[in-house]
Motif scaffolding. Structure first.
Motif, PDB file in Angstrom:
ATOM      1  N   ASN A   1       9.868  20.975  -7.170  1.00 20.99           N
ATOM      2  CA  ASN A   1       9.934  21.880  -6.032  1.00 20.99           C
ATOM      3  C   ASN A   1       9.314  21.154  -4.836  1.00 20.99           C
ATOM      4  O   ASN A   1       8.094  20.982  -4.764  1.00 20.99           O
ATOM      5  N   ILE A   2      10.161  20.720  -3.909  1.00 21.63           N
ATOM      6  CA  ILE A   2       9.694  19.894  -2.797  1.00 21.63           C
ATOM      7  C   ILE A   2       8.688  20.613  -1.897  1.00 21.63           C
ATOM      8  O   ILE A   2       7.642  20.039  -1.592  1.00 21.63           O
ATOM      9  N   PRO A   3       8.934  21.857  -1.481  1.00 18.50           N
ATOM     10  CA  PRO A   3       7.918  22.515  -0.644  1.00 18.50           C
ATOM     11  C   PRO A   3       6.565  22.650  -1.347  1.00 18.50           C
ATOM     12  O   PRO A   3       5.514  22.386  -0.746  1.00 18.50           O
ATOM     13  N   ALA A   4       6.585  23.024  -2.616  1.00 15.51           N
ATOM     14  CA  ALA A   4       5.324  23.157  -3.358  1.00 15.51           C
ATOM     15  C   ALA A   4       4.648  21.802  -3.526  1.00 15.51           C
ATOM     16  O   ALA A   4       3.424  21.686  -3.388  1.00 15.51           O
ATOM     17  N   ALA A   5       5.426  20.771  -3.820  1.00 11.49           N
ATOM     18  CA  ALA A   5       4.870  19.428  -3.971  1.00 11.49           C
ATOM     19  C   ALA A   5       4.248  18.941  -2.672  1.00 11.49           C
ATOM     20  O   ALA A   5       3.155  18.378  -2.663  1.00 11.49           O
TER      21      ALA A   5
ATOM     22  N   GLU B 267       0.813  -1.223   0.000  1.00 14.77           N
ATOM     23  CA  GLU B 267       0.000   0.000   0.000  1.00 14.77           C
ATOM     24  C   GLU B 267       0.847   1.274   0.000  1.00 14.77           C
ATOM     25  O   GLU B 267       0.408   2.310  -0.487  1.00 14.77           O
ATOM     26  N   PHE B 268       2.044   1.189   0.551  1.00 15.64           N
ATOM     27  CA  PHE B 268       2.927   2.365   0.582  1.00 15.64           C
ATOM     28  C   PHE B 268       3.289   2.813  -0.830  1.00 15.64           C
ATOM     29  O   PHE B 268       3.607   3.973  -1.050  1.00 15.64           O
ATOM     30  N   ALA B 269       3.211   1.911  -1.798  1.00 17.83           N
ATOM     31  CA  ALA B 269       3.500   2.263  -3.188  1.00 17.83           C
ATOM     32  C   ALA B 269       2.593   3.391  -3.666  1.00 17.83           C
ATOM     33  O   ALA B 269       3.026   4.268  -4.414  1.00 17.83           O
ATOM     34  N   HIS B 270       1.334   3.395  -3.219  1.00 17.68           N
ATOM     35  CA  HIS B 270       0.399   4.451  -3.625  1.00 17.68           C
ATOM     36  C   HIS B 270       0.858   5.809  -3.104  1.00 17.68           C
ATOM     37  O   HIS B 270       0.738   6.822  -3.797  1.00 17.68           O
ATOM     38  N   GLU B 271       1.396   5.839  -1.901  1.00 18.62           N
ATOM     39  CA  GLU B 271       1.903   7.089  -1.342  1.00 18.62           C
ATOM     40  C   GLU B 271       3.156   7.551  -2.080  1.00 18.62           C
ATOM     41  O   GLU B 271       3.353   8.752  -2.296  1.00 18.62           O
ATOM     42  N   ILE B 272       3.984   6.609  -2.472  1.00 20.92           N
ATOM     43  CA  ILE B 272       5.176   6.959  -3.249  1.00 20.92           C
ATOM     44  C   ILE B 272       4.755   7.544  -4.591  1.00 20.92           C
ATOM     45  O   ILE B 272       5.281   8.573  -5.025  1.00 20.92           O
ATOM     46  N   VAL B 273       3.800   6.917  -5.248  1.00 22.00           N
ATOM     47  CA  VAL B 273       3.322   7.408  -6.549  1.00 22.00           C
ATOM     48  C   VAL B 273       2.710   8.793  -6.400  1.00 22.00           C
ATOM     49  O   VAL B 273       2.966   9.688  -7.215  1.00 22.00           O
ATOM     50  N   GLU B 274       1.898   8.987  -5.372  1.00 22.20           N
ATOM     51  CA  GLU B 274       1.304  10.301  -5.117  1.00 22.20           C
ATOM     52  C   GLU B 274       2.402  11.352  -4.962  1.00 22.20           C
ATOM     53  O   GLU B 274       2.309  12.452  -5.505  1.00 22.20           O
ATOM     54  N   SER B 275       3.453  11.003  -4.255  1.00 19.70           N
ATOM     55  CA  SER B 275       4.561  11.921  -4.025  1.00 19.70           C
ATOM     56  C   SER B 275       5.331  12.195  -5.309  1.00 19.70           C
ATOM     57  O   SER B 275       5.720  13.340  -5.576  1.00 19.70           O
ATOM     58  N   LEU B 276       5.571  11.159  -6.100  1.00 17.95           N
ATOM     59  CA  LEU B 276       6.251  11.350  -7.383  1.00 17.95           C
ATOM     60  C   LEU B 276       5.453  12.270  -8.297  1.00 17.95           C
ATOM     61  O   LEU B 276       6.011  13.157  -8.935  1.00 17.95           O
ATOM     62  N   ARG B 277       4.153  12.031  -8.350  1.00 15.57           N
ATOM     63  CA  ARG B 277       3.298  12.864  -9.204  1.00 15.57           C
ATOM     64  C   ARG B 277       3.345  14.329  -8.745  1.00 15.57           C
ATOM     65  O   ARG B 277       3.490  15.235  -9.560  1.00 15.57           O
TER      66      ARG B 277
END
Length: 94
Positions: free
Chosen positions: A44-48, A26-36
Protein backbone atom coordinates in the motif's frame (compact mmCIF):
# COMPACT_ATOMS: atom_id res chain seq x y z
CA UNK A 1 13.81 -21.53 8.34
CA UNK A 2 14.11 -21.79 4.57
CA UNK A 3 16.38 -18.77 4.48
CA UNK A 4 18.98 -20.43 6.69
CA UNK A 5 18.60 -23.80 4.99
CA UNK A 6 19.06 -22.38 1.48
CA UNK A 7 22.24 -20.31 1.24
CA UNK A 8 22.46 -20.85 -2.52
CA UNK A 9 19.01 -19.30 -3.02
CA UNK A 10 20.10 -16.35 -0.90
CA UNK A 11 23.21 -15.95 -3.05
CA UNK A 12 21.16 -15.96 -6.26
CA UNK A 13 18.67 -13.44 -4.88
CA UNK A 14 21.48 -11.20 -3.65
CA UNK A 15 22.95 -11.13 -7.15
CA UNK A 16 19.54 -10.30 -8.58
CA UNK A 17 18.44 -7.62 -6.09
CA UNK A 18 21.39 -6.45 -3.98
CA UNK A 19 24.23 -6.07 -6.46
CA UNK A 20 22.34 -3.73 -8.82
CA UNK A 21 21.47 -1.44 -5.89
CA UNK A 22 25.08 -1.05 -4.87
CA UNK A 23 25.64 1.01 -8.03
CA UNK A 24 23.43 3.69 -6.47
CA UNK A 25 25.75 4.40 -3.56
CA UNK A 26 24.01 6.07 -0.63
CA UNK A 27 20.71 6.20 -2.52
CA UNK A 28 20.59 2.40 -2.16
CA UNK A 29 19.75 2.87 1.54
CA UNK A 30 16.73 4.99 0.61
CA UNK A 31 15.61 2.40 -1.91
CA UNK A 32 15.90 -0.35 0.71
CA UNK A 33 13.99 1.75 3.25
CA UNK A 34 11.25 2.24 0.66
CA UNK A 35 11.14 -1.45 -0.26
CA UNK A 36 10.86 -2.42 3.39
CA UNK A 37 8.03 0.06 3.95
CA UNK A 38 6.27 -1.15 0.80
CA UNK A 39 6.45 -4.81 1.85
CA UNK A 40 5.66 -4.10 5.52
CA UNK A 41 2.55 -2.15 4.50
CA UNK A 42 1.17 -4.86 2.21
CA UNK A 43 2.19 -2.95 -0.94
CA UNK A 44 0.00 0.00 0.00
CA UNK A 45 1.93 3.01 -1.30
CA UNK A 46 0.18 5.74 0.74
CA UNK A 47 0.57 3.74 3.96
CA UNK A 48 4.19 2.91 3.14
CA UNK A 49 4.99 6.55 2.40
CA UNK A 50 3.48 7.64 5.72
CA UNK A 51 5.46 5.02 7.60
CA UNK A 52 8.91 6.31 6.60
CA UNK A 53 7.72 9.33 6.16
CA UNK A 54 8.07 10.58 2.60
CA UNK A 55 5.72 11.96 -0.04
CA UNK A 56 3.95 9.25 -2.05
CA UNK A 57 5.65 10.46 -5.22
CA UNK A 58 9.04 10.09 -3.55
CA UNK A 59 8.19 6.51 -2.62
CA UNK A 60 6.96 5.79 -6.14
CA UNK A 61 10.18 7.22 -7.57
CA UNK A 62 12.33 5.04 -5.31
CA UNK A 63 10.34 1.91 -6.14
CA UNK A 64 10.50 2.70 -9.85
CA UNK A 65 14.26 3.21 -9.54
CA UNK A 66 14.53 -0.23 -7.90
CA UNK A 67 12.66 -1.72 -10.85
CA UNK A 68 14.93 0.05 -13.32
CA UNK A 69 18.10 -1.10 -11.59
CA UNK A 70 17.02 -4.72 -11.17
CA UNK A 71 14.85 -5.19 -14.24
CA UNK A 72 12.13 -6.61 -11.98
CA UNK A 73 8.58 -5.47 -11.35
CA UNK A 74 7.07 -5.09 -7.91
CA UNK A 75 3.63 -5.93 -9.29
CA UNK A 76 4.92 -9.49 -9.72
CA UNK A 77 4.17 -11.61 -6.65
CA UNK A 78 7.37 -13.62 -7.12
CA UNK A 79 9.42 -10.43 -7.01
CA UNK A 80 7.78 -9.32 -3.76
CA UNK A 81 8.45 -12.72 -2.19
CA UNK A 82 12.07 -12.69 -3.31
CA UNK A 83 12.58 -9.10 -2.15
CA UNK A 84 11.11 -10.04 1.23
CA UNK A 85 13.62 -12.90 1.44
CA UNK A 86 16.51 -10.55 0.67
CA UNK A 87 15.30 -7.93 3.16
CA UNK A 88 15.08 -10.60 5.85
CA UNK A 89 18.62 -11.83 5.19
CA UNK A 90 20.37 -8.51 4.72
CA UNK A 91 18.23 -6.31 6.91
CA UNK A 92 19.26 -2.70 6.48
CA UNK A 93 22.76 -3.62 5.32
CA UNK A 94 22.09 -3.82 1.61
Amino acid sequence: MAIHASPRVTEILAQKYVEPLRESGEFAHEIVESLRAYVDNQMNIPAAARSIPVHVNTLRYRLRRFEELTGCYLEDTSTVIEVSWVLEVFGRDL
